[in-house]
Design a protein around this motif. Structure first.
Motif, PDB file in Angstrom:
ATOM      1  N   LEU A  24       0.820  -1.213   0.000  1.00 12.71           N
ATOM      2  CA  LEU A  24       0.000   0.000   0.000  1.00 12.71           C
ATOM      3  C   LEU A  24       0.855   1.264   0.000  1.00 12.71           C
ATOM      4  O   LEU A  24       0.374   2.334   0.361  1.00 12.71           O
ATOM      5  CB  LEU A  24      -0.935   0.009   1.219  1.00 12.71           C
ATOM      6  CG  LEU A  24      -2.127  -0.947   1.170  1.00 12.71           C
ATOM      7  CD1 LEU A  24      -2.864  -0.938   2.511  1.00 12.71           C
ATOM      8  CD2 LEU A  24      -3.083  -0.576   0.045  1.00 12.71           C
ATOM      9  N   ASP A  25       2.134   1.129  -0.394  1.00 11.37           N
ATOM     10  CA  ASP A  25       3.042   2.274  -0.386  1.00 11.37           C
ATOM     11  C   ASP A  25       3.183   2.826   1.030  1.00 11.37           C
ATOM     12  O   ASP A  25       3.262   4.036   1.247  1.00 11.37           O
ATOM     13  CB  ASP A  25       2.538   3.362  -1.341  1.00 11.37           C
ATOM     14  CG  ASP A  25       3.649   4.304  -1.795  1.00 11.37           C
ATOM     15  OD1 ASP A  25       4.829   3.925  -1.659  1.00 11.37           O
ATOM     16  OD2 ASP A  25       3.337   5.410  -2.266  1.00 11.37           O
ATOM     17  N   GLY A  26       3.223   1.897   1.993  1.00 11.99           N
ATOM     18  CA  GLY A  26       3.196   2.284   3.396  1.00 11.99           C
ATOM     19  C   GLY A  26       4.370   3.137   3.827  1.00 11.99           C
ATOM     20  O   GLY A  26       4.206   4.080   4.615  1.00 11.99           O
ATOM     21  N   ARG A  27       5.578   2.833   3.332  1.00 10.78           N
ATOM     22  CA  ARG A  27       6.750   3.598   3.761  1.00 10.78           C
ATOM     23  C   ARG A  27       6.641   5.055   3.341  1.00 10.78           C
ATOM     24  O   ARG A  27       6.943   5.969   4.121  1.00 10.78           O
ATOM     25  CB  ARG A  27       8.018   2.970   3.185  1.00 10.78           C
ATOM     26  CG  ARG A  27       8.352   1.611   3.791  1.00 10.78           C
ATOM     27  CD  ARG A  27       9.638   1.067   3.218  1.00 10.78           C
ATOM     28  NE  ARG A  27       9.961  -0.235   3.799  1.00 10.78           N
ATOM     29  CZ  ARG A  27      11.011  -0.984   3.454  1.00 10.78           C
ATOM     30  NH1 ARG A  27      11.853  -0.529   2.527  1.00 10.78           N
ATOM     31  NH2 ARG A  27      11.219  -2.139   4.029  1.00 10.78           N
ATOM     32  N   ARG A  28       6.215   5.280   2.097  1.00 10.34           N
ATOM     33  CA  ARG A  28       6.084   6.665   1.634  1.00 10.34           C
ATOM     34  C   ARG A  28       5.010   7.393   2.438  1.00 10.34           C
ATOM     35  O   ARG A  28       5.185   8.564   2.808  1.00 10.34           O
ATOM     36  CB  ARG A  28       5.739   6.701   0.150  1.00 10.34           C
ATOM     37  CG  ARG A  28       5.545   8.123  -0.365  1.00 10.34           C
ATOM     38  CD  ARG A  28       5.045   8.159  -1.790  1.00 10.34           C
ATOM     39  NE  ARG A  28       6.095   7.854  -2.733  1.00 10.34           N
ATOM     40  CZ  ARG A  28       5.960   7.991  -4.054  1.00 10.34           C
ATOM     41  NH1 ARG A  28       4.816   8.411  -4.563  1.00 10.34           N
ATOM     42  NH2 ARG A  28       6.954   7.706  -4.869  1.00 10.34           N
ATOM     43  N   ILE A  29       3.914   6.704   2.724  1.00 12.46           N
ATOM     44  CA  ILE A  29       2.831   7.328   3.487  1.00 12.46           C
ATOM     45  C   ILE A  29       3.308   7.700   4.886  1.00 12.46           C
ATOM     46  O   ILE A  29       3.065   8.812   5.372  1.00 12.46           O
ATOM     47  CB  ILE A  29       1.612   6.391   3.550  1.00 12.46           C
ATOM     48  CG1 ILE A  29       0.972   6.254   2.165  1.00 12.46           C
ATOM     49  CG2 ILE A  29       0.585   6.897   4.559  1.00 12.46           C
ATOM     50  CD1 ILE A  29      -0.097   5.188   2.095  1.00 12.46           C
ATOM     51  N   LEU A  30       4.002   6.766   5.558  1.00 20.59           N
ATOM     52  CA  LEU A  30       4.475   7.038   6.920  1.00 20.59           C
ATOM     53  C   LEU A  30       5.505   8.159   6.936  1.00 20.59           C
ATOM     54  O   LEU A  30       5.485   9.011   7.833  1.00 20.59           O
ATOM     55  CB  LEU A  30       5.060   5.759   7.521  1.00 20.59           C
ATOM     56  CG  LEU A  30       4.043   4.661   7.855  1.00 20.59           C
ATOM     57  CD1 LEU A  30       4.752   3.407   8.351  1.00 20.59           C
ATOM     58  CD2 LEU A  30       3.047   5.147   8.896  1.00 20.59           C
ATOM     59  N   ARG A  31       6.413   8.174   5.942  1.00 18.72           N
ATOM     60  CA  ARG A  31       7.393   9.266   5.878  1.00 18.72           C
ATOM     61  C   ARG A  31       6.697  10.601   5.666  1.00 18.72           C
ATOM     62  O   ARG A  31       7.060  11.618   6.287  1.00 18.72           O
ATOM     63  CB  ARG A  31       8.393   9.005   4.748  1.00 18.72           C
ATOM     64  CG  ARG A  31       9.435   7.947   5.052  1.00 18.72           C
ATOM     65  CD  ARG A  31      10.609   8.059   4.088  1.00 18.72           C
ATOM     66  NE  ARG A  31      10.177   7.913   2.697  1.00 18.72           N
ATOM     67  CZ  ARG A  31      10.151   6.761   2.036  1.00 18.72           C
ATOM     68  NH1 ARG A  31      10.528   5.643   2.651  1.00 18.72           N
ATOM     69  NH2 ARG A  31       9.767   6.709   0.780  1.00 18.72           N
ATOM     70  N   ALA A  32       5.699  10.613   4.802  1.00 21.69           N
ATOM     71  CA  ALA A  32       4.976  11.862   4.539  1.00 21.69           C
ATOM     72  C   ALA A  32       4.239  12.344   5.782  1.00 21.69           C
ATOM     73  O   ALA A  32       4.284  13.538   6.115  1.00 21.69           O
ATOM     74  CB  ALA A  32       3.998  11.656   3.384  1.00 21.69           C
ATOM     75  N   LEU A  33       3.570  11.421   6.479  1.00 26.33           N
ATOM     76  CA  LEU A  33       2.842  11.804   7.694  1.00 26.33           C
ATOM     77  C   LEU A  33       3.795  12.324   8.767  1.00 26.33           C
ATOM     78  O   LEU A  33       3.497  13.300   9.469  1.00 26.33           O
ATOM     79  CB  LEU A  33       2.038  10.617   8.217  1.00 26.33           C
ATOM     80  CG  LEU A  33       0.828  10.194   7.391  1.00 26.33           C
ATOM     81  CD1 LEU A  33       0.202   8.933   7.961  1.00 26.33           C
ATOM     82  CD2 LEU A  33      -0.211  11.307   7.340  1.00 26.33           C
ATOM     83  N   ALA A  34       4.952  11.677   8.897  1.00 32.06           N
ATOM     84  CA  ALA A  34       5.936  12.135   9.882  1.00 32.06           C
ATOM     85  C   ALA A  34       6.421  13.539   9.532  1.00 32.06           C
ATOM     86  O   ALA A  34       6.550  14.410  10.417  1.00 32.06           O
ATOM     87  CB  ALA A  34       7.111  11.166   9.939  1.00 32.06           C
ATOM     88  N   ARG A  35       6.675  13.792   8.246  1.00 31.89           N
ATOM     89  CA  ARG A  35       7.150  15.103   7.819  1.00 31.89           C
ATOM     90  C   ARG A  35       6.074  16.168   8.039  1.00 31.89           C
ATOM     91  O   ARG A  35       6.370  17.291   8.465  1.00 31.89           O
ATOM     92  CB  ARG A  35       7.551  15.039   6.345  1.00 31.89           C
ATOM     93  CG  ARG A  35       8.358  16.244   5.875  1.00 31.89           C
ATOM     94  CD  ARG A  35       8.747  16.115   4.413  1.00 31.89           C
ATOM     95  NE  ARG A  35       9.700  15.026   4.209  1.00 31.89           N
ATOM     96  CZ  ARG A  35       9.459  13.950   3.475  1.00 31.89           C
ATOM     97  NH1 ARG A  35       8.292  13.805   2.869  1.00 31.89           N
ATOM     98  NH2 ARG A  35      10.372  13.025   3.328  1.00 31.89           N
ATOM     99  N   MET A  36       4.828  15.828   7.775  1.00 34.70           N
ATOM    100  CA  MET A  36       3.734  16.786   7.983  1.00 34.70           C
ATOM    101  C   MET A  36       3.573  17.136   9.460  1.00 34.70           C
ATOM    102  O   MET A  36       3.371  18.302   9.818  1.00 34.70           O
ATOM    103  CB  MET A  36       2.418  16.206   7.439  1.00 34.70           C
ATOM    104  CG  MET A  36       2.369  16.045   5.938  1.00 34.70           C
ATOM    105  SD  MET A  36       0.935  15.059   5.422  1.00 34.70           S
ATOM    106  CE  MET A  36       1.378  14.640   3.737  1.00 34.70           C
TER     107      MET A  36
END
Length: 606
Positions: free
Chosen positions: A523-535
């Motif tokens: 589910l593209d989880g790593r990109r999603i988690l990195r984006a949420l952390a950055r936000m």
């Protein structure tokens, strides 16, 4: 403004910008839909508890890409419907307060909508939009005979259902508010009987919206609730003028309650009338028909069995919440020694309306933009593009929802005082709404993730998995709610109810993610988690500023003015600081919005 201009200023344009900035990798084919996604439409959140408009309905899948979902009229109508719905809630709060009288009205208002949704609304939203679309394309008469039959059967069913419900109002109050006794019960039964008249008009509105969706008229259903909200606000203000502030279940008269109940019902009737008139202006003419043989309506209804399971489980969650909240409010009032205490269901419902605003305005726009895309990619067998759609949609929504949920957490109490502490609703009652809203705020992202995951299933034509996932999620919600009632002091139960509500979506999202991760190859989880952390990192300075402003405003005397200053100063300053910090820490999802705005500005200058 032309159609391309409309696209660029709305969510589909942002999704396009994100897609250009994130080129696809190697194609991954082999994705097979469970069934034709066109057979079942989107039911919305499936847990509506009142007149708050569900913007998705069948529209998200019924419209061809690039037509309805790029319409500025549809988007602005959604915003106005939600904002006037919020104002309606504030007026009802000012008229009735957040104690037992407010609880009784909220219980009475909830019942007609949940009865309708269980027995008919779910079918209209999830089944008959795609069914009528197909009949319109395939039948020699353009589906006219099928529409006449559906309308005849539904109107007859609505009339019977409304009459039976009005007669059975006492039993329905026992079902949804079983702890009510004495005058509290009398008030709830009277209001429920008056508001149950709405079932017929709610159904007419739903059916008219369905037929308008089939004709690709999506703007009207988005705007029509504004009429309902304005008339109900008028009824609330008239009640406040006639009855005065501070009414309780012991002092309010049946005549005053009748004024409020019939005024609310009039709003729903006016909404249905507007939609019926717009349907007629679209060329529809009704000729009563009840001959169902060969119509295919029964087959269409049977096709939605699993979708209806999901809707039923969600509505049972509404029933459990109503019972726990009303019983807790009744116990709190008994402990305090008067009907001016309590504050269970009304406090919960007021906070719920505010909680749903960010999702309704932001996430719904993402969903309506993504569903046609995902369905098209499923048809091509491209699991990589479906996965990218989900990831992109979640990140684009989250870049706005992250500062909003954090802001909701900080500004919940001053915001509630600003908007709710009027008329019969005291600043202390508004603070309770704010505390409940703080718990709700934590659920904004899990709720949105769950809704987006459900739309991936609908794009795959899979209604069975969401129905099955809803069962353990519903059990977790019910068990938590009943545990709160059993082990938490009555006055604090309502503070924990948002956690029970959120647990349904946490459990559901976890189960859905596990299934889709296997089906889509991730589910593209790593990109999603990195984006949420950055936000969240970008939001920290704004959060610190907001906390400081709220603290400083709290040192001022009074309630409303300090709350307003905290909300205005902290909200504006925090918003600007988030934009600056997000740019510094390189949040690309925010850049998609700014890039689209900059491109449009350059075109205007050219």
């Amino acid at each position: 403004m032309d159609e391309s201009g409309k696209r660029r200023i709305l969510m589909p344009g942002v999704i396009d910008e994100a897609e250009r900035a994130e080129p696809p990798g190697e194609p991954e084919t082999g994705l097979v839909p469970v069934r034709d996604p066109g057979d079942v439409a989107d039911p919305g959140t499936a847990d509506r508890q009142g007149p708050e408009f569900d913007e998705i309905g069948g529209a998200a899948q019924a419209a061809p890409p690039g037509v309805a979902h790029s319409s500025a009229v549809m988007a602005i109508g959604t915003v106005f419907a939600r904002l006037t719905g919020f104002l309606r809630t504030a007026v009802i709060g000012a008229a009735l307060g957040a104690a037992l009288l407010g609880d009784a009205y909220q219980a009475a208002e909830m019942i007609p909508y949940t009865v309708y949704e269980l027995l008919l609304g779910g079918l209209l939203a999830s089944v008959f939009v795609p069914f009528l679309m197909k009949r319109r394309m395939r039948d020699a008469d353009g589906g006219a005979a099928t529409e006449q039959r559906l309308l005849g059967v539904v109107l007859l069913a609505l009339a019977v259902l409304t009459a039976v419900a009005v007669l059975g109002a006492d039993g329905l109050v026992s079902l949804y508010a079983g702890g009510y006794t004495g005058r509290q019960r009398e008030v709830a039964v009277l209001l429920t009987r008056l508001l149950l008249i709405q079932i017929f008009f709610i159904g007419v509105s739903g059916l008219a919206s369905t037929l308008l969706n089939v004709r690709q008229r999506f703007g009207a259903p988005m705007w029509a609730p504004v009429v309902n909200n304005l008339l109900t606000m008028g009824a609330g203000l008239l009640f406040l003028w006639v009855a005065g502030r501070g009414q309780t279940t012991g002092t309010v008269t049946d005549g005053q309650l009748t004024l409020l109940g019939l005024g609310s019902a009039l709003g729903t009737a006016a909404q249905s009338g507007v939609l019926a008139w717009l349907l007629r202006s679209a060329g529809f003419r009704w000729r009563p028909r009840l001959d169902l043989r060969g119509s295919g309506l029964g087959e269409a209804a049977r096709a939605a069995t699993w979708m209806l399971l999901y809707i039923v489980v969600a509505q049972l969650g509404v029933l459990v919440t109503a019972n726990v909240a009303t019983r807790a409010g009744e116990r709190a009032a008994a402990a305090a020694g008067g009907p001016a205490a309590g504050g269970g269901l009304a406090v919960y419902k007021f906070a719920l309306v505010v909680f749903q605003l960010p999702y309704a305005i932001i996430a719904v726009s993402v969903i309506t933009a993504l569903l046609p895309r995902m369905s098209a990619h499923v048809a091509e067998g491209r699991r990589d593009l479906v996965r990218a759609d989900f990831s992109r949609g979640l990140r684009v929504a989250a870049v706005l929802l992250v500062p909003l949920w954090l802001g909701m957490l900080v500004f919940a109490i001053p915001g509630s005082i600003t908007f709710f502490a009027h008329g019969s609703l005291t600043p202390d009652g508004a603070r309770r709404i704010g505390v409940v809203l703080m718990v709700f705020a934590v659920m904004v992202l899990p709720f949105t993730v769950h809704q987006l995951l459900m739309r991936v299933f609908y794009a795959l034509g899979d209604t069975r998995t969401p129905g099955l996932i809803a069962v353990p999620a519903g059990l977790a919600q019910a068990a938590t709610a009943f545990a709160l009632l059993a082990f938490v002091p009555a006055r604090q139960v309502v503070i924990g109810l948002p956690a029970a509500y959120g647990l349904f979506y946490l459990v559901g999202a976890t189960g859905a993610a596990l299934v889709l991760r296997r089906r889509l190859g991730g589910l593209d989880g790593r990109r999603i988690l990195r984006a949420l952390a950055r936000m969240h990192l970008a939001a920290l300075p704004a959060l610190a500023l907001a906390v400081a402003v709220v603290w400083a405003a709290g040192l001022l005397p009074g309630d409303r003015l300090p709350a307003l200053l905290a909300l205005a100063g902290g909200g504006l300053g925090g918003g600007v600081l988030y934009l600056v910090t997000a740019r510094l820490v390189n949040v690309p999802e925010l850049g998609y919005f700014t890039a689209m705005a900059a491109a449009r500005f350059r075109r205007r200058q050219a």
